[in-house]
Design a protein around this motif. Sequence first.
Motif, mmCIF file in Angstrom:
data_model
loop_
_atom_site.group_PDB
_atom_site.id
_atom_site.type_symbol
_atom_site.label_atom_id
_atom_site.label_comp_id
_atom_site.label_asym_id
_atom_site.label_seq_id
_atom_site.Cartn_x
_atom_site.Cartn_y
_atom_site.Cartn_z
ATOM 1 N N PRO A 1 0.661 -1.161 0.073
ATOM 2 C CA PRO A 1 -0.083 0.158 0.115
ATOM 3 C C PRO A 1 0.853 1.309 0.022
ATOM 4 C CG PRO A 1 -0.832 -1.689 1.385
ATOM 5 C CD PRO A 1 0.511 -2.189 1.214
ATOM 6 N N GLU A 2 2.125 1.290 0.412
ATOM 7 C CA GLU A 2 3.041 2.499 0.668
ATOM 8 C C GLU A 2 3.604 2.534 -0.744
ATOM 9 O OE1 GLU A 2 3.140 -0.170 2.986
ATOM 10 O OE2 GLU A 2 1.649 0.805 4.140
ATOM 11 N N GLY A 3 3.750 1.384 -1.603
ATOM 12 C CA GLY A 3 4.429 1.771 -2.967
ATOM 13 C C GLY A 3 5.485 0.878 -3.198
ATOM 14 N N ALA A 4 6.005 0.159 -2.051
ATOM 15 C CA ALA A 4 7.286 -0.781 -2.128
ATOM 16 C C ALA A 4 6.860 -1.889 -3.039
ATOM 17 C CB ALA A 4 7.739 -0.800 -0.844
ATOM 18 N N LEU A 5 7.771 -2.367 -3.818
ATOM 19 C CA LEU A 5 7.822 -3.511 -4.702
ATOM 20 C C LEU A 5 7.980 -5.010 -3.505
ATOM 21 C CD1 LEU A 5 9.849 -2.997 -8.040
ATOM 22 C CD2 LEU A 5 7.508 -2.654 -7.329
ATOM 23 N N MET A 6 7.316 -5.695 -3.850
ATOM 24 C CA MET A 6 7.292 -6.922 -3.036
ATOM 25 C C MET A 6 7.497 -8.198 -3.775
ATOM 26 S SD MET A 6 3.771 -6.619 -0.851
ATOM 27 C CE MET A 6 2.758 -6.722 -2.200
ATOM 28 N N PRO A 7 8.816 -8.703 -3.581
ATOM 29 C CA PRO A 7 9.161 -9.889 -4.267
ATOM 30 C C PRO A 7 8.552 -11.032 -4.049
ATOM 31 C CG PRO A 7 10.859 -9.445 -2.749
ATOM 32 C CD PRO A 7 9.864 -8.184 -2.580
ATOM 33 N N LYS A 8 8.471 -11.980 -5.012
ATOM 34 C CA LYS A 8 7.683 -13.122 -4.808
ATOM 35 C C LYS A 8 8.390 -14.165 -3.741
ATOM 36 C CE LYS A 8 5.651 -13.674 -9.494
ATOM 37 N NZ LYS A 8 5.687 -14.267 -10.634
ATOM 38 N N GLU A 9 7.582 -15.009 -3.125
ATOM 39 C CA GLU A 9 8.368 -15.890 -2.107
ATOM 40 C C GLU A 9 9.119 -16.891 -2.776
ATOM 41 O OE1 GLU A 9 6.927 -18.770 1.481
ATOM 42 O OE2 GLU A 9 5.412 -17.693 0.304
ATOM 43 N N GLY A 10 10.585 -16.991 -2.319
ATOM 44 C CA GLY A 10 11.299 -17.756 -2.806
ATOM 45 C C GLY A 10 12.333 -17.237 -3.933
ATOM 46 N N ARG A 11 11.877 -16.064 -4.347
ATOM 47 C CA ARG A 11 12.528 -15.301 -5.125
ATOM 48 C C ARG A 11 13.278 -13.933 -4.915
ATOM 49 N NH1 ARG A 11 12.903 -18.448 -9.426
ATOM 50 N NH2 ARG A 11 12.604 -16.832 -11.253
ATOM 51 N N GLU A 12 13.458 -13.954 -3.313
ATOM 52 C CA GLU A 12 13.973 -12.547 -3.038
ATOM 53 C C GLU A 12 15.365 -12.583 -3.180
ATOM 54 O OE1 GLU A 12 10.616 -14.262 -0.183
ATOM 55 O OE2 GLU A 12 12.583 -15.121 -1.087
ATOM 56 N N VAL A 13 16.231 -13.435 -3.353
ATOM 57 C CA VAL A 13 17.404 -13.350 -3.571
ATOM 58 C C VAL A 13 17.782 -12.925 -5.022
ATOM 59 C CG1 VAL A 13 19.958 -14.599 -3.628
ATOM 60 C CG2 VAL A 13 18.445 -14.999 -1.882
ATOM 61 N N LEU A 14 17.034 -13.590 -5.888
ATOM 62 C CA LEU A 14 17.177 -13.399 -7.248
ATOM 63 C C LEU A 14 16.760 -11.758 -7.524
ATOM 64 C CD1 LEU A 14 17.999 -14.262 -10.082
ATOM 65 C CD2 LEU A 14 15.642 -15.426 -10.434
ATOM 66 N N PHE A 15 15.581 -11.620 -7.082
ATOM 67 C CA PHE A 15 15.126 -10.215 -7.169
ATOM 68 C C PHE A 15 16.382 -9.120 -6.607
ATOM 69 C CE2 PHE A 15 13.298 -6.556 -4.910
ATOM 70 C CZ PHE A 15 12.500 -5.857 -6.043
ATOM 71 N N LYS A 16 16.834 -9.495 -5.568
ATOM 72 C CA LYS A 16 17.902 -8.517 -5.066
ATOM 73 C C LYS A 16 19.135 -8.446 -6.094
ATOM 74 C CE LYS A 16 20.692 -7.313 -0.786
ATOM 75 N NZ LYS A 16 20.916 -7.680 0.330
ATOM 76 N N THR A 17 19.525 -9.405 -6.578
ATOM 77 C CA THR A 17 20.975 -9.729 -7.431
ATOM 78 C C THR A 17 20.384 -8.938 -8.778
ATOM 79 O OG1 THR A 17 20.455 -11.859 -8.054
ATOM 80 C CG2 THR A 17 21.948 -11.608 -6.443
#
Length: 561
Positions: free
Chosen positions: A89-105
Motif C-alpha cells: 500500500p505504501e508503494g514498495a515492490l514486493m518480491p515473490k516468495e522464494g525469489r527474494e535473492v534473485l530479485f535482489k541480485t
Amino acid sequence: MTKILCPFCLEPLEDGFHGDCPHCGRSLENHNPEGALPLGTQLGERYTVGEYLSADGDGLAYRGVENETRRFVLIKEYFPVTLCNGRSPEGALMPKEGREVLFKTSRMDFQDLYVDLKNLTPATGLSQILDVLEENNTVYAVEENEKGMTLTHYLSLRSRNLTPSEARTLLQPVMEGVIQLHKAGLIHRGICPDNILLPIDGSARLTGYGTLALRTGGSELKSQLYAGYAAPEQYSAAEFSGRYTDVYALAAVTYRLVTGQTPVAAPQRKVRDSLESAHSLENGVPTYFAQVLACAMRLDPAKRMQTVPELMSALTDPSVANAMFERGDNQISTKKILGASMVVIFVLAGLLLWSLLAPRGSEEQTAKPTPTPASAAGAGEASSSDSSDNSDLLIVPDLVGKNYATEIKNSDLYQKYRVVMTEDYSSEVEEGCVISQDPLAGTLQTEETPIIQIVVSKGPNLVEMPNIVGFTQDNAIKLLDAKGIQYRMEIMANDGQYAAGCVAKCELDGQNLEPGRKLDTGNVIVTVYIAGERDDSPTVSVQPAGDPDAASAAPSPTPAA
C-alpha cells in the motif's frame, strides 16, 4: 518544499494533482495502469512521475519531469514482473516468495548498469543517464528526453533506401558510442532502429539500455529481443554474448538502411540461412560492403567480425575489408588474395625478365647485317629506355618474424624503403619482432621510396585476474571484458551456499584461479562457474565465444561441496 509541476506543461501546481491543470487544461487524474506509479508521484523530492509509457522484463517506463530545472525526462523503474508480487500500500515492490535473492541480485544488476551509464554519459552517440536513485524497495533510472523521432519512424517516412555513405554517416556517432560502452565493459544487446533516436538538433543517439537477463532468451526475466537484430547467441541462456553481439546488431541495422529489408531473424537463419546479400537486394551496394555485412552477421560468434572499430574501418575502406576476410565460404579469403597476388607477381616478373633479355636478342639478330648508324643509334636509345624503366621497380622484402630493433631499423638493406612501425600485443610472436606487413613480401613497387607498414609485437598482454567471486554474472562479464580476459561461463549446481546467478569460483586448466595472477589475454581462457538456482539441474556448459567445440568437449565440473 518540493515544487510540484504539471507533467504536461511544466507549470507549477499550487493545488496538487486533481482536476485539470489551470495552465494547459490537461486532466491531472491518474490514468496509469494498476500496479504502475500514479501520475504525480514524487521521487527523491526531485522528479515528478508523468504518464506510463511501456513495460519490459526489467521494469516500467514513464514520462517525467525534473522539478528543479523544469525539463522533461524519461524514468525507468526496476519492476521485474516475473519476480514481483506487486506493490505494498505504501508503494514498495514486493518480491515473490522464494525469489527474494534473485530479485535482489537482478536489482543490483539494474542499478550497476545505470550507475555505469551515468558515469559514462554524456558521450557521443549515447543517450544520457542523468540520475539513479533508490526508493520503494527498487531503483529508478532517469534518462534525458530528446525531441525527435526513432530511426524506425524516420525510415517509414523515406521513399528510398539510404546509400552506403549515408548509412555510415548516420550510424557513425552510434558506433562511436558503442565503442565507448565496450571500453567500459558494457554490452548493449538491444541495438535496433527502435532504440536509435534522431534528435531534432544533433546526431543519432542510442538508447534502450537493458540488463543481460532482459536481452537473453530463457533467462529469469521476461526477455526482450528484437527479431532480425538480436544475435543468435542471445536466444539461449546457455550461450555467451560479447562485443561481437553488438557488432551483429550494428551490421543488421546497416543492412536495413541500405536494403530496406529487416534481416532474417537469427533462429530462422540457424534452421535455414536464407539471408540474401545486401548487394543482391540493392545493386547500389558495393560487393565489398555487402561482404562486410555478411562477415559481421555470421551465425557463429567465433567466425564473426569481433569489434566495432573493425566494422567501421571495413565499411569505409575496401582495402581494409579485403584484409579482414579471413574466414567463410562467402568471403574473399586471404589465401585467395595471396594466390592472386602471386600470379600477378609472376606475370610481372616474366615481363621484367623478357624486357631485360629483349635488347640482347635484337642485337644478335642485327649483328649479321651491318647496322646503319641510324639503326644503331635507335637500338641504343631503346636499350637505355628499357634499362631506365626497370631500375624503378623494387620488390618488397619479407620482414615478418625479423627483429625490428636489430635487423630492420638501422639496416642498410632497407634504406630504399620507408618502414612505418606500429605495435600490438601478440602471444605467438616474440616481443620486438614483426607480426605482419603491408604490402606483402614480393609485391612490386614503382614509387621512389616505397612505404612498408609493419606491426611489431609487444609480447603477450599480461593482466591481473580480478576477484570476481560473489559478483553477479553481468558485473563479472564487465570486469573481464574491461581487462580483455577470455573466458567461458558454466552454470553449476547450487546446494544453497551460493547466491543464484553469482560467480561461485574461477578455474584455469582445471585448477583454482586465485585473484591477482597474471594472465596472457591472448592465450588463456578462464572458466567462470555461475551458481544456478538452489537444487538446480546438473551442470550446463556455456559455449565459449572463441571455441565452438570446447563446451561440448569439456567435462562437467563437480558440484561445489
